[in-house]
Design an enzyme around this catalytic site. Structure first.
Site, PDB file in Angstrom:
ATOM      1  N   GLU A  57     -13.796  27.394 -38.069  1.00 18.56           N
ATOM      2  CA  GLU A  57     -14.688  28.436 -38.616  1.00 18.56           C
ATOM      3  C   GLU A  57     -16.123  27.906 -38.774  1.00 18.56           C
ATOM      4  O   GLU A  57     -16.848  28.267 -39.698  1.00 18.56           O
ATOM      5  CB  GLU A  57     -14.114  29.019 -39.907  1.00 18.56           C
ATOM      6  CG  GLU A  57     -12.735  29.628 -39.624  1.00 18.56           C
ATOM      7  CD  GLU A  57     -12.275  30.682 -40.582  1.00 18.56           C
ATOM      8  OE1 GLU A  57     -13.113  31.267 -41.293  1.00 18.56           O
ATOM      9  OE2 GLU A  57     -11.057  30.937 -40.610  1.00 18.56           O
ATOM     10  N   GLY A  58     -16.512  27.062 -37.808  1.00 16.98           N
ATOM     11  CA  GLY A  58     -17.838  26.474 -37.787  1.00 16.98           C
ATOM     12  C   GLY A  58     -17.812  25.058 -38.328  1.00 16.98           C
ATOM     13  O   GLY A  58     -17.475  24.840 -39.486  1.00 16.98           O
ATOM     14  N   THR A 109      -5.661  30.574 -34.359  1.00 13.87           N
ATOM     15  CA  THR A 109      -4.702  30.406 -35.457  1.00 13.87           C
ATOM     16  C   THR A 109      -3.756  31.596 -35.478  1.00 13.87           C
ATOM     17  O   THR A 109      -4.197  32.744 -35.388  1.00 13.87           O
ATOM     18  CB  THR A 109      -5.460  30.323 -36.799  1.00 13.87           C
ATOM     19  OG1 THR A 109      -6.358  29.238 -36.733  1.00 13.87           O
ATOM     20  CG2 THR A 109      -4.497  30.136 -37.966  1.00 13.87           C
ATOM     21  N   GLN A 128     -12.903  -0.872 -62.380  1.00 16.98           N
ATOM     22  CA  GLN A 128     -14.099  -0.047 -62.152  1.00 16.98           C
ATOM     23  C   GLN A 128     -14.203   0.499 -60.730  1.00 16.98           C
ATOM     24  O   GLN A 128     -14.739   1.585 -60.533  1.00 16.98           O
ATOM     25  CB  GLN A 128     -15.354  -0.835 -62.517  1.00 16.98           C
ATOM     26  CG  GLN A 128     -15.463  -1.034 -64.032  1.00 16.98           C
ATOM     27  CD  GLN A 128     -16.749  -1.708 -64.453  1.00 16.98           C
ATOM     28  OE1 GLN A 128     -17.561  -2.117 -63.624  1.00 16.98           O
ATOM     29  NE2 GLN A 128     -16.950  -1.840 -65.744  1.00 16.98           N
ATOM     30  N   LEU A 187     -12.124  34.171 -31.000  1.00 18.35           N
ATOM     31  CA  LEU A 187     -13.518  34.091 -30.557  1.00 18.35           C
ATOM     32  C   LEU A 187     -13.679  32.941 -29.544  1.00 18.35           C
ATOM     33  O   LEU A 187     -14.266  33.113 -28.483  1.00 18.35           O
ATOM     34  CB  LEU A 187     -14.403  33.844 -31.790  1.00 18.35           C
ATOM     35  CG  LEU A 187     -15.900  33.670 -31.591  1.00 18.35           C
ATOM     36  CD1 LEU A 187     -16.544  34.975 -31.133  1.00 18.35           C
ATOM     37  CD2 LEU A 187     -16.572  33.211 -32.899  1.00 18.35           C
ATOM     38  N   GLY A 199     -14.798  34.391 -43.829  1.00 22.82           N
ATOM     39  CA  GLY A 199     -13.804  33.356 -43.522  1.00 22.82           C
ATOM     40  C   GLY A 199     -14.190  32.015 -44.105  1.00 22.82           C
ATOM     41  O   GLY A 199     -13.343  31.262 -44.601  1.00 22.82           O
TER      42      GLY A 199
HETATM   43  N1  CAA Z   1     -24.052  37.931 -39.843  1.00 20.90           N
HETATM   44  C1  CAA Z   1     -24.551  38.970 -39.115  1.00 20.90           C
HETATM   45  N2  CAA Z   1     -25.265  38.784 -37.970  1.00 20.90           N
HETATM   46  C2  CAA Z   1     -25.478  37.509 -37.556  1.00 20.90           C
HETATM   47  C3  CAA Z   1     -24.986  36.394 -38.268  1.00 20.90           C
HETATM   48  C4  CAA Z   1     -24.244  36.644 -39.461  1.00 20.90           C
HETATM   49  N3  CAA Z   1     -23.749  35.629 -40.190  1.00 20.90           N
HETATM   50  N4  CAA Z   1     -25.357  35.264 -37.624  1.00 20.90           N
HETATM   51  C5  CAA Z   1     -26.058  35.656 -36.547  1.00 20.90           C
HETATM   52  N5  CAA Z   1     -26.144  37.015 -36.514  1.00 20.90           N
HETATM   53  C6  CAA Z   1     -26.851  37.848 -35.528  1.00 20.90           C
HETATM   54  C7  CAA Z   1     -28.326  37.431 -35.478  1.00 20.90           C
HETATM   55  O1  CAA Z   1     -29.089  38.108 -36.475  1.00 20.90           O
HETATM   56  C8  CAA Z   1     -28.713  37.851 -34.086  1.00 20.90           C
HETATM   57  O2  CAA Z   1     -28.948  39.257 -34.061  1.00 20.90           O
HETATM   58  P1  CAA Z   1     -30.263  39.895 -33.318  1.00 20.90           P
HETATM   59  O3  CAA Z   1     -30.122  39.505 -31.873  1.00 20.90           O
HETATM   60  O4  CAA Z   1     -30.156  41.356 -33.574  1.00 20.90           O
HETATM   61  O5  CAA Z   1     -31.455  39.275 -33.965  1.00 20.90           O
HETATM   62  C9  CAA Z   1     -27.455  37.583 -33.271  1.00 20.90           C
HETATM   63  O6  CAA Z   1     -26.365  37.583 -34.223  1.00 20.90           O
HETATM   64  C10 CAA Z   1     -27.492  36.269 -32.524  1.00 20.90           C
HETATM   65  O7  CAA Z   1     -27.713  35.249 -33.499  1.00 20.90           O
HETATM   66  P2  CAA Z   1     -28.265  33.805 -33.104  1.00 20.90           P
HETATM   67  O8  CAA Z   1     -29.413  33.937 -32.170  1.00 20.90           O
HETATM   68  O9  CAA Z   1     -28.471  33.037 -34.362  1.00 20.90           O
HETATM   69  O10 CAA Z   1     -27.037  33.217 -32.270  1.00 20.90           O
HETATM   70  P3  CAA Z   1     -26.737  31.741 -31.723  1.00 20.90           P
HETATM   71  O11 CAA Z   1     -26.175  31.827 -30.366  1.00 20.90           O
HETATM   72  O12 CAA Z   1     -27.934  30.873 -31.924  1.00 20.90           O
HETATM   73  O13 CAA Z   1     -25.508  31.273 -32.636  1.00 20.90           O
HETATM   74  C11 CAA Z   1     -24.400  30.235 -34.450  1.00 20.90           C
HETATM   75  C12 CAA Z   1     -25.551  31.140 -33.967  1.00 20.90           C
HETATM   76  C13 CAA Z   1     -24.619  30.134 -35.935  1.00 20.90           C
HETATM   77  C14 CAA Z   1     -24.467  28.850 -33.838  1.00 20.90           C
HETATM   78  C15 CAA Z   1     -23.041  30.902 -34.140  1.00 20.90           C
HETATM   79  O14 CAA Z   1     -22.798  30.925 -32.756  1.00 20.90           O
HETATM   80  C16 CAA Z   1     -21.884  30.223 -34.855  1.00 20.90           C
HETATM   81  O15 CAA Z   1     -21.631  30.458 -36.033  1.00 20.90           O
HETATM   82  N6  CAA Z   1     -21.129  29.369 -34.103  1.00 20.90           N
HETATM   83  C17 CAA Z   1     -19.878  28.799 -34.645  1.00 20.90           C
HETATM   84  C18 CAA Z   1     -18.734  29.694 -34.272  1.00 20.90           C
HETATM   85  C19 CAA Z   1     -17.517  29.438 -35.089  1.00 20.90           C
HETATM   86  O16 CAA Z   1     -17.566  29.332 -36.306  1.00 20.90           O
HETATM   87  N7  CAA Z   1     -16.373  29.375 -34.404  1.00 20.90           N
HETATM   88  C20 CAA Z   1     -15.103  29.251 -35.034  1.00 20.90           C
HETATM   89  C21 CAA Z   1     -14.226  30.379 -34.553  1.00 20.90           C
HETATM   90  S1  CAA Z   1     -12.821  30.854 -35.469  1.00 20.90           S
HETATM   91  C22 CAA Z   1     -11.788  29.530 -35.570  1.00 20.90           C
HETATM   92  O17 CAA Z   1     -12.202  28.503 -35.990  1.00 20.90           O
HETATM   93  C23 CAA Z   1     -10.351  29.603 -35.179  1.00 20.90           C
HETATM   94  C24 CAA Z   1      -9.464  30.369 -36.032  1.00 20.90           C
HETATM   95  O18 CAA Z   1      -8.455  30.863 -35.591  1.00 20.90           O
HETATM   96  C25 CAA Z   1      -9.743  30.496 -37.473  1.00 20.90           C
END
Ligand code: CAA
Length: 395
Positions: free
Chosen positions: A377-378, A168, A289, A133, A252
């Site tokens: 993962e956030g 990852t 303590q 992502l 996740g």
């Molecule tokens: N489940 C389903 N739908 C969701 C959702 C969820 N948990 N969260 C948001 N949505 C939907 C919303 O309902 C919205 O839909 P509509 O337009 O139909 O209303 C749409 O998605 C957009 O949502 P937001 O307006 O809330 O989006 P945003 O841009 O404000 O972002 C955020 C929200 C929570 C900040 C999100 O971008 C986020 O979680 N960011 C962190 C990303 C992350 O965790 N990255 C790590 C990647 S993986 C990794 O770490 C590496 C690896 O290899 C493991």
């Protein structure tokens, strides 16, 4: 798992859950703990261990047996993650991405054909999966991506160009769930998900990240240079990618919470042992303590994390029938458990003093490994934002 209310509330694991916990703990003690320091030092990918984990069903715990998995529930997954992470966080990272991100995406959003072709080998541990992502300029703001997938003139494939980062298992993955823009003007609603076969031309893993912790889990950039992805490899519908990415991240985050719990427990158990055996001023340091306060805070935070994780796991399990989201439960578990892992690892270094800083003991590795759970993962900041937005009914 059942809930008993006999004066005090106690969560009791079922015999099946006890069995999986015991089996994974034995495996981790025998196969992982003796080599964890070696893989941390070299940064090599523990292929032989991952293969054995696949044979035990640990690379597809929640996937039904007909799709190559072990057919167990989310609590079983959390318990297995905790036990593997307690032995070595890096190995649990590889397991977590395969299980809760890749398998979950393919099982929930894949067509029957995609499940047969891609889920079966990933869930059985025969192949390794990755989830992509993040990009160099978009981490927390996941909807803001620069990579592009453009439909070819004959409509048979998407041509993908761009760079992804912090993936990852990126250098070793056979299959990657990729999120990229198909309609940039639509922002979130212009992102689509694709199943990438990494053995095709136009794909290469870029720079491997030299990391502070979880060093045995390979992390890299990905480079797409006119990669041709067949249209049948789109996962879900065009424009559904952001929601797939977020839905899968909810799962996740429970896995990362369980990983954090495992790290915290490893740090705690080592500290308990040291507090009993190490003497200063004529007494075991556990009689002082200031050490006791650390032990009490570590234990309390660990047990609170466990309850949040089991609660999130039960919510995910229920959602398999109801379809309800468990976003808040997952974020609360990840937030609290990851901060607990950091707290416990920090306290463990302090309790061990100079030996906590030495590579002769695994304490400094727990400290380095714990940090990532507050980031990937956030981040903790994103988990707080998600929890508060959901509570306040905001977006
Ligand atoms: N489940 C389903 N739908 C969701 C959702 C969820 N948990 N969260 C948001 N949505 C939907 C919303 O309902 C919205 O839909 P509509 O337009 O139909 O209303 C749409 O998605 C957009 O949502 P937001 O307006 O809330 O989006 P945003 O841009 O404000 O972002 C955020 C929200 C929570 C900040 C999100 O971008 C986020 O979680 N960011 C962190 C990303 C992350 O965790 N990255 C790590 C990647 S993986 C990794 O770490 C590496 C690896 O290899 C493991």
């Amino acid at each position: 798992m059942s809930v008993e209310t006999t004066g005090t509330l106690s969560l009791q694991l079922s015999p099946e859950h006890e069995d999986i916990r015991r089996a994974v703990r034995d495996f981790a003690r025998k196969e992982i703990i003796p080599v964890a320091a070696h893989f941390d030092e070299t940064g090599d990918f523990p292929s032989a261990i991952v293969k054995k984990m696949g044979e035990m069903g640990l690379m597809g715990i929640e996937i039904p047996e007909e799709y190559g998995g072990a057919g167990m529930d989310t609590v079983a997954y959390a318990l297995a993650m905790e036990e593997i992470a307690k032995a070595d966080a890096a190995t649990s990272t590889i397991m977590s991405v395969n299980n809760s991100l890749v398998n979950h995406a393919l099982y929930k959003f894949g067509s029957e054909e995609q499940k047969q072709k891609y889920l079966v080998p990933i869930a059985s541990g025969e192949k390794i999966g990755a989830y992509s992502l993040t990009e160099p300029m978009s981490g927390s703001d996941a909807g803001n991506m620069k990579s592009r997938a453009v439909l070819s003139a004959d409509g048979k494939h998407y041509v993908i160009n761009g760079r992804k980062s912090w993936v990852t298992s990126g250098p070793v993955a056979d299959i990657i769930i990729l999120f990229t823009m198909t309609e940039p003007d639509k922002r979130h609603n212009g992102i689509s998900a694709f199943i990438i076969d990494t053995h095709q031309p136009g794909f290469s893993p870029g720079k491997k990240e030299p990391k502070l912790g979880i060093r045995a889990s390979a992390t890299s950039e990905l480079v797409f240079d006119d990669y041709q992805c067949p249209v049948e490899n789109m996962l879900g519908q065009a424009g559904q990618g952001f929601k797939i990415a977020m839905t899968v991240l909810d799962a996740g985050r429970i896995g990362i919470a369980a990983q954090a719990l495992g790290i915290a427990e490893a740090a705690y158990e080592a500290s308990l042992e040291y507090a009993r055996s190490r003497e200063a001023f004529g007494s075991p340091i556990g009689t002082f303590q200031m050490i006791q306060a650390k032990i009490a805070d570590m234990k309390t935070r660990i047990e609170a994390s466990r309850l949040l994780i089991y609660s999130a796991a039960l919510a995910k399990q229920k959602s398999k029938v109801s379809g309800a989201r468990y976003t808040t439960e997952a974020s609360m578990a990840k937030l609290f458990a990851s901060e607990t892992a950091m707290f416990c690892a920090h306290a463990a270094v302090q309790i061990h003093g100079g030996m906590g800083y030495s590579k002769e003991l695994p304490i400094e590795r727990f400290f380095r490994d714990a940090k990532i759970t507050e980031i990937y993962e956030g981040t903790s900041e994103i988990q707080r934002l998600v929890i508060a937005r959901n509570e306040l009914g905001l977006r």
